[in-house]
Design an enzyme around this catalytic site. Sequence first.
Site, PDB file in Angstrom:
ATOM      1  N   ARG A 180       0.645  -1.000   0.276  1.00 14.16           N
ATOM      2  CA  ARG A 180      -0.329   0.241   0.327  1.00 14.16           C
ATOM      3  C   ARG A 180       0.970   1.288  -0.070  1.00 14.16           C
ATOM      4  O   ARG A 180       1.684   0.925   0.549  1.00 14.16           O
ATOM      5  CB  ARG A 180      -1.108   0.233   1.290  1.00 14.16           C
ATOM      6  CG  ARG A 180      -1.875  -0.986   1.457  1.00 14.16           C
ATOM      7  CD  ARG A 180      -3.110  -1.094   2.272  1.00 14.16           C
ATOM      8  NE  ARG A 180      -3.552  -2.489   2.427  1.00 14.16           N
ATOM      9  CZ  ARG A 180      -4.505  -2.681   3.289  1.00 14.16           C
ATOM     10  NH1 ARG A 180      -5.015  -1.499   4.148  1.00 14.16           N
ATOM     11  NH2 ARG A 180      -5.502  -3.838   3.116  1.00 14.16           N
ATOM     12  N   ARG A 188       0.707  -6.231  12.158  1.00 15.86           N
ATOM     13  CA  ARG A 188       0.330  -6.000  13.792  1.00 15.86           C
ATOM     14  C   ARG A 188       0.545  -7.102  14.414  1.00 15.86           C
ATOM     15  O   ARG A 188       0.840  -6.764  15.976  1.00 15.86           O
ATOM     16  CB  ARG A 188      -0.590  -5.123  13.702  1.00 15.86           C
ATOM     17  CG  ARG A 188      -0.983  -4.122  12.336  1.00 15.86           C
ATOM     18  CD  ARG A 188      -1.796  -3.021  12.129  1.00 15.86           C
ATOM     19  NE  ARG A 188      -1.671  -2.148  11.544  1.00 15.86           N
ATOM     20  CZ  ARG A 188      -2.384  -1.351  11.095  1.00 15.86           C
ATOM     21  NH1 ARG A 188      -3.652  -1.522  11.725  1.00 15.86           N
ATOM     22  NH2 ARG A 188      -2.369   0.050  10.463  1.00 15.86           N
ATOM     23  N   SER A 201     -10.003  -6.203  10.258  1.00 13.68           N
ATOM     24  CA  SER A 201     -11.354  -5.546  10.078  1.00 13.68           C
ATOM     25  C   SER A 201     -12.012  -6.180   9.163  1.00 13.68           C
ATOM     26  O   SER A 201     -12.027  -7.111   7.650  1.00 13.68           O
ATOM     27  CB  SER A 201     -11.008  -3.978   8.573  1.00 13.68           C
ATOM     28  OG  SER A 201     -11.895  -3.790   8.711  1.00 13.68           O
ATOM     29  N   GLU A 217      -6.302  -1.494  15.159  1.00 10.33           N
ATOM     30  CA  GLU A 217      -6.778  -2.312  14.478  1.00 10.33           C
ATOM     31  C   GLU A 217      -5.884  -2.983  14.362  1.00 10.33           C
ATOM     32  O   GLU A 217      -4.552  -2.911  13.995  1.00 10.33           O
ATOM     33  CB  GLU A 217      -7.163  -1.615  13.135  1.00 10.33           C
ATOM     34  CG  GLU A 217      -7.956  -2.302  11.909  1.00 10.33           C
ATOM     35  CD  GLU A 217      -8.327  -1.504  10.931  1.00 10.33           C
ATOM     36  OE1 GLU A 217      -7.981  -0.298  11.053  1.00 10.33           O
ATOM     37  OE2 GLU A 217      -7.914  -2.030   9.856  1.00 10.33           O
ATOM     38  N   ARG A 230       2.190   0.790  10.219  1.00 11.04           N
ATOM     39  CA  ARG A 230       2.125   1.707   8.980  1.00 11.04           C
ATOM     40  C   ARG A 230       2.926   1.295   7.888  1.00 11.04           C
ATOM     41  O   ARG A 230       3.166   2.254   8.044  1.00 11.04           O
ATOM     42  CB  ARG A 230       1.282   2.431   9.201  1.00 11.04           C
ATOM     43  CG  ARG A 230       0.239   2.783   7.653  1.00 11.04           C
ATOM     44  CD  ARG A 230      -0.118   4.639   7.736  1.00 11.04           C
ATOM     45  NE  ARG A 230      -1.181   4.637   9.050  1.00 11.04           N
ATOM     46  CZ  ARG A 230      -2.145   4.353   9.044  1.00 11.04           C
ATOM     47  NH1 ARG A 230      -2.632   3.884   7.696  1.00 11.04           N
ATOM     48  NH2 ARG A 230      -2.836   3.726  10.606  1.00 11.04           N
TER      49      ARG A 230
END
Length: 425
Positions: A260, A389, A350, A347, A275
């Site tokens: 990403r 994560r 999801s 988070e 991130r």
Amino acid sequence: MFDVKYLRDNLEQARERLASRGGEIDLAPFADLDGRRRTLLGDAEALKAERNKVSALIGKTKDKSQVQGEIVRMQEVSKRIKALDEELKGVEAELQGLLLTLPNLPHEDCPVGTSEDDNRELRSWGEPRQFEFEAKPHWELGEQLGVLDFERAGKIAGARFSLLRGAGARLERALINFMLDLHTDHHNYVEILPPFMVNREAMTGTGQLPKFEDDLFHLDDPDFFLIPTAEVPVTNIHRDEILAAVDLPVCYTAYTPCFRKEAGSHGRDTRGLIRQHQFNKVELVKFVVPEESDRELEKLLDNAEEVLRQLQLPYRVVDLCTGDIGFSAARTFDIEVWLPGQQAYREISSCSNFRDFQARRAAIRFRREAKGKPELVHTLNGSGLAVGRTLLAIFENYQQKDGSVVIPEVLRPYMGGLEKITAQG
RNA sequence: GGAGAGGUGGCCGAGUCGGCUGAAGGCGCUCGCCUGCUAAGCGAGUGUAUGGGGUCAACCUGUACCGAGGGUUCGAAUCCCUCCCUCUCCGCCA
């Protein structure tokens, strides 16, 4: 993508429901384009019908001189058809372009709200551990242990990249295997190892294109995109297919790296593993009959939570509000893991129900019976879990006073029996 | 990268010199019949999308689709061009 017939008949309702996502969307162009399309289509098809009829007649006539007049007339008709088709093509492209940029309708049960502040906490699991010393963030732990190296990753690639070493790299691999084993052996998912690059059609099918091209890493030649999530290749497995109801639900799990650009998040989470431009994720994807999709989402969510429960990591589940759900989703539950280093829930998964939004874009259908009309499936997916994560959550939650990190019980078999990561040379 | 072959309906597989071919034939599938089980046999049906009509469901009707996109033609699965994909051989390579 929207059902054109639904939109035609319920324009006002659609406008209102979309408005709950925040930001008005003008649907007037739709009504205009749809009307023009139908008029043009009718005109063009009437001419084609005539041409077909006359052409058949010409074909049957041996002496072409008898039908010379008709041939000349059809030359004109064909010209008009061509002009109409061209105009129609333009209108349809415009209409399609509009439809592809409309987000999904929020689920009726999705809490209404404008930002993440309106999200609803559904439940939490596990007690955040009380530390008798000051908990460190994972990047400090990882660098001190010599298993996490941001500096060298920066040299090799750039910002937002990381490099794992020794027991750190092995822990990442252990997590991938542990998650895949859990989902395949105990949750009945079929493991997939898909391409990590996909074409435009696939990206359009799941909703990343045309709207979010800027977030994606792209290869010019050939025209490929690096996947931002396994959702893309895995959901597209059944693009343009008609499945049998007896085979549903189809449940897949896949490990892939994800790429990403994080274009809109400059300055956020600049330190650590939260991130990254490249991260690993184990994804869960389901194709289900429409009436089961709510229930299947609950199950998928539970399957993802199970990973955290087995790892003994405290978490909470959040029901995202209409203003916070993603473009393609109708309903989304986030799982947030407790991070002592940040004193916050972040988070880690999801899980979303897309209903028929992706299925319509990608033409993924099913038949209830052998002779039945094809219907659109509902697609679901969720992280099960984001691996990087999870690794950082283990670092922070399992850290010891001396800076070492204890390996969660369930991962030890995957770590060659290692119980604790200590400073490496 | 070089040389060749090919992409047709759920699958296999015909499509001659362009013209009732949405597409033969077979398999599969569905329904019915028959056979007191299984198998076999007989009959009928069996693509998708979209527009219009409709007692809006079963139905009727137009159009489009034979890898994708263009072109030639009154008319193309059939001819021409471009692209994509698959297979075989050679080369290269983890």
